[in-house]
Design an enzyme around this catalytic site. Sequence first.
Site, PDB file in Angstrom:
ATOM      1  N   GLY A  23     -26.629   2.380   2.407  1.00 51.22           N
ATOM      2  CA  GLY A  23     -25.528   3.346   2.335  1.00 51.22           C
ATOM      3  C   GLY A  23     -24.246   2.562   2.185  1.00 51.22           C
ATOM      4  O   GLY A  23     -24.248   1.446   1.683  1.00 51.22           O
ATOM      5  N   CYS A  53     -20.295   0.966  -1.161  1.00 49.76           N
ATOM      6  CA  CYS A  53     -20.467   0.104  -2.338  1.00 49.76           C
ATOM      7  C   CYS A  53     -21.778   0.345  -3.084  1.00 49.76           C
ATOM      8  O   CYS A  53     -21.770   0.881  -4.191  1.00 49.76           O
ATOM      9  CB  CYS A  53     -20.356  -1.356  -1.935  1.00 49.76           C
ATOM     10  SG  CYS A  53     -18.781  -1.722  -1.133  1.00 49.76           S
ATOM     11  N   ASP A 113       0.863  -1.182   0.000  1.00 48.64           N
ATOM     12  CA  ASP A 113       0.000   0.000   0.000  1.00 48.64           C
ATOM     13  C   ASP A 113       0.897   1.228   0.000  1.00 48.64           C
ATOM     14  O   ASP A 113       2.031   1.175   0.483  1.00 48.64           O
ATOM     15  CB  ASP A 113      -0.895  -0.006   1.249  1.00 48.64           C
ATOM     16  CG  ASP A 113      -2.145   0.835   1.074  1.00 48.64           C
ATOM     17  OD1 ASP A 113      -3.239   0.267   1.034  1.00 48.64           O
ATOM     18  OD2 ASP A 113      -2.013   2.083   0.961  1.00 48.64           O
ATOM     19  N   LEU A 116     -17.622  -9.737  -0.880  1.00 50.67           N
ATOM     20  CA  LEU A 116     -17.705  -9.758   0.586  1.00 50.67           C
ATOM     21  C   LEU A 116     -18.546  -8.609   1.130  1.00 50.67           C
ATOM     22  O   LEU A 116     -18.612  -7.528   0.555  1.00 50.67           O
ATOM     23  CB  LEU A 116     -16.308  -9.763   1.228  1.00 50.67           C
ATOM     24  CG  LEU A 116     -15.387  -8.557   1.122  1.00 50.67           C
ATOM     25  CD1 LEU A 116     -15.741  -7.446   2.083  1.00 50.67           C
ATOM     26  CD2 LEU A 116     -13.961  -9.010   1.401  1.00 50.67           C
ATOM     27  N   ARG A 117     -19.204  -8.916   2.248  1.00 46.76           N
ATOM     28  CA  ARG A 117     -19.988  -7.894   2.937  1.00 46.76           C
ATOM     29  C   ARG A 117     -19.197  -7.413   4.148  1.00 46.76           C
ATOM     30  O   ARG A 117     -18.591  -8.221   4.845  1.00 46.76           O
ATOM     31  CB  ARG A 117     -21.309  -8.490   3.469  1.00 46.76           C
ATOM     32  CG  ARG A 117     -22.257  -8.984   2.425  1.00 46.76           C
ATOM     33  CD  ARG A 117     -23.241  -9.962   3.045  1.00 46.76           C
ATOM     34  NE  ARG A 117     -22.553 -11.142   3.574  1.00 46.76           N
ATOM     35  CZ  ARG A 117     -23.106 -12.052   4.380  1.00 46.76           C
ATOM     36  NH1 ARG A 117     -24.349 -11.915   4.780  1.00 46.76           N
ATOM     37  NH2 ARG A 117     -22.421 -13.098   4.815  1.00 46.76           N
ATOM     38  N   GLU A 118     -19.231  -6.116   4.423  1.00 43.93           N
ATOM     39  CA  GLU A 118     -18.614  -5.630   5.639  1.00 43.93           C
ATOM     40  C   GLU A 118     -19.354  -6.277   6.809  1.00 43.93           C
ATOM     41  O   GLU A 118     -20.546  -6.527   6.746  1.00 43.93           O
ATOM     42  CB  GLU A 118     -18.693  -4.101   5.708  1.00 43.93           C
ATOM     43  CG  GLU A 118     -17.851  -3.483   4.620  1.00 43.93           C
ATOM     44  CD  GLU A 118     -17.723  -1.970   4.723  1.00 43.93           C
ATOM     45  OE1 GLU A 118     -18.039  -1.399   5.779  1.00 43.93           O
ATOM     46  OE2 GLU A 118     -17.304  -1.369   3.728  1.00 43.93           O
ATOM     47  N   LYS A 159     -24.195   0.265   8.653  1.00 42.96           N
ATOM     48  CA  LYS A 159     -24.850  -0.988   9.019  1.00 42.96           C
ATOM     49  C   LYS A 159     -24.169  -1.524  10.263  1.00 42.96           C
ATOM     50  O   LYS A 159     -23.060  -1.092  10.597  1.00 42.96           O
ATOM     51  CB  LYS A 159     -24.797  -1.985   7.863  1.00 42.96           C
ATOM     52  CG  LYS A 159     -23.426  -2.550   7.566  1.00 42.96           C
ATOM     53  CD  LYS A 159     -23.576  -3.562   6.458  1.00 42.96           C
ATOM     54  CE  LYS A 159     -22.511  -4.599   6.460  1.00 42.96           C
ATOM     55  NZ  LYS A 159     -22.669  -5.578   5.415  1.00 42.96           N
ATOM     56  N   THR A 187     -12.400   2.304  -5.672  1.00 40.93           N
ATOM     57  CA  THR A 187     -12.882   2.986  -6.885  1.00 40.93           C
ATOM     58  C   THR A 187     -14.052   3.877  -6.463  1.00 40.93           C
ATOM     59  O   THR A 187     -15.196   3.587  -6.768  1.00 40.93           O
ATOM     60  CB  THR A 187     -13.354   1.972  -7.946  1.00 40.93           C
ATOM     61  OG1 THR A 187     -14.290   1.056  -7.342  1.00 40.93           O
ATOM     62  CG2 THR A 187     -12.218   1.173  -8.532  1.00 40.93           C
ATOM     63  N   ASN A 226     -24.777  -6.077  -7.151  1.00 41.29           N
ATOM     64  CA  ASN A 226     -25.052  -4.954  -6.240  1.00 41.29           C
ATOM     65  C   ASN A 226     -26.291  -4.170  -6.679  1.00 41.29           C
ATOM     66  O   ASN A 226     -27.042  -3.676  -5.841  1.00 41.29           O
ATOM     67  CB  ASN A 226     -23.827  -4.042  -6.136  1.00 41.29           C
ATOM     68  CG  ASN A 226     -22.840  -4.543  -5.083  1.00 41.29           C
ATOM     69  OD1 ASN A 226     -23.066  -5.603  -4.473  1.00 41.29           O
ATOM     70  ND2 ASN A 226     -21.768  -3.822  -4.855  1.00 41.29           N
TER      71      ASN A 226
END
Length: 434
Positions: free
Chosen positions: A258, A261, A31, A151-153, A324, A86, A209
Site C-alpha cells: 500500500g 507510491c 511550500d 527513498l523508503r518511508e 508499513k 503526484t 517501483n
Amino acid sequence: MLKLSVIGTGYLGATHAAAMSSLGFEVVGVDVDESKIAQLRQGKVPFYEPDLEDLLRAEVDSGRLTFTTDFSAVADCDVHFVCVGTPQKKGSLAADLTYVDASVVALAPHAKAGSIIVGKSTVPVGTAARLATLLKDLNRHVELAWNPEFLREGFAVEDTLRPNRLVVGVTSESSEAILKEAYAPLIANNVPWICTDLATAELVKVAANSFLATKISFINAMAEICEVAGGDVTMLAKAIGYDPRIGSRFLQAGIGFGGGCLPKDIRAFMARSEELGAKQSLEFLREIDSINQRARQRMIDLVRADIGQDLKGKKIAVLGAAFKPDSDDVRDSPALDIAAQIHAAGADVWVHDPKALHPARSRFPDLNYTENIDECMRDSDATLHLTEWKVYREIDPAVMKSKVKNPTVIDGRNALDRDLWIRAGWKFRALGRG
Ligand code: UGA
C-alpha cells in the site's frame, strides 16, 4: 558553495531539504501550505519519520535551512528541487500533475539565469520533456533536469544520505556538472552516479517501483498456491531467496503493498503506456494490482473461516493501521482497508497503531482506536496482525491469552513467531501457510 531550494515540503521535500542542509548547503524550503511551513520553521516534522525531526531541528538551528511560502526567496539559488506530490487522479489510473506543473510555473520567474530546475517527483515518462518546453517559454535561461528519488518511508534520512545510486536525466553537460556539485559529498562516498536522458531518468523510477510491486505480488501469488496445495510460503520465500539472482528481500508474503507510491505508480505507468500505444507491454501490472487487492480479501476470508461468516457483534483486534511499520502513513493502507471492511460487515473493530492513530481516525472516524494493546485485544474474538511493528513481536502471547475471549491470531504479515503463539495456546493462522 551552491545554494539550493526545495519546492514542496512533504515527505520527500522535507527530508531532502534537511539532508542537503546537513551536507553543508544553504537550503530554502518552499511550500504553499502555511501551517506546514510554520511547523517546519520550528524544527517540527508534520508526520512521523524516524531520525528526521532531530536532523531537521539541528539544520534549522544551524541557520542553513529556512522555510517560506514566498517563491521569491529562491532568487539566489543555483538548484531548485521539485518535490511535490503526484497523486492518482480521481476517477482515473493516471497521475495528477497539477502540483508539478504549478511548481515550475511559480518558480520560473524567480529562478536566476544559469540555475537549474530538477524534478524529483515521480512522473509519467514524457513529463520532463513537456516541462522543458514550457520552461523555455517562461524563462529561457533556466534548464530542466530530472533526478528521481528512491527513498523508503521509515528510512528516509538514511536513503537520502546513503542512497544505493543517484540517477540524473539532463539535457546538457553543464546541468550534470551542477548536479555533481550538489551531490559531491555522496559521490565521494562511492554512491554510483548514472547520468542519462530525461525519459530514461523518469522511467528508472517507475520501473524500479513496478519491479518491487511485482516481487511482492509474485510471492503473494505463491501464497495463494501454498494455501490450496498445503505449502508454507515463508519457507518457500526463504528457499528461493538464497538464489542471489532472486534475492530474499521484498518476498514477505501477506496482505500486500500500500502507501502513496507503489499502488499509484504502477497504475500511472499503465495509463501512460496506453497513451504511448504500448498498453500490452504493461498489461501484467494489472494482474500485479489484482493479486495485491486479493490479498486483502483473502485476509478477510481467513477471518470469516475462523470466527464465522457473520461478523456482527464480534470484537476484532487490529494490530497496525499504517501501510508499513515505522511510518504514520495510512494512504492506501492494506491494514486500514481490511479494518474498515470488517467494520462494514458489522464487527466491533478496535485498532491499535504506535504512530498512525491520528491519520487513521481522520480517514475512518467510525472505527475504535486505542493507544493500548491490552485494550485493543481485551475480550476479542480474533486478533489480526496487519502492520509488522516491532512492538507486536514483543507481545507475550501467554499473558494475552487470559485477556482475550478467543485466542485466535491471524498474521497478515507473516512476521510473528508462530511456534511461540501456538505454545502459548493460541490458534495461529497466516496467509500462505497451508
Ligand atoms: C517505495 C519504494 O520502496 C521506494 O524505493 C520508493 O522511493 C518509494 O516507494 C517512492 O516511490 O517514493 P515505500 O512506499 O516507502 O517505498 O514502501 P516500501 O518499503 O516499498 O513498501 C511498500 C509496501 O509493500 C508496504 O505496504 C509494505 O508493507 C509492502 N511490502 C514490502 C510487502 O508486502 N512485502 C514485502 O516483502 C515488502
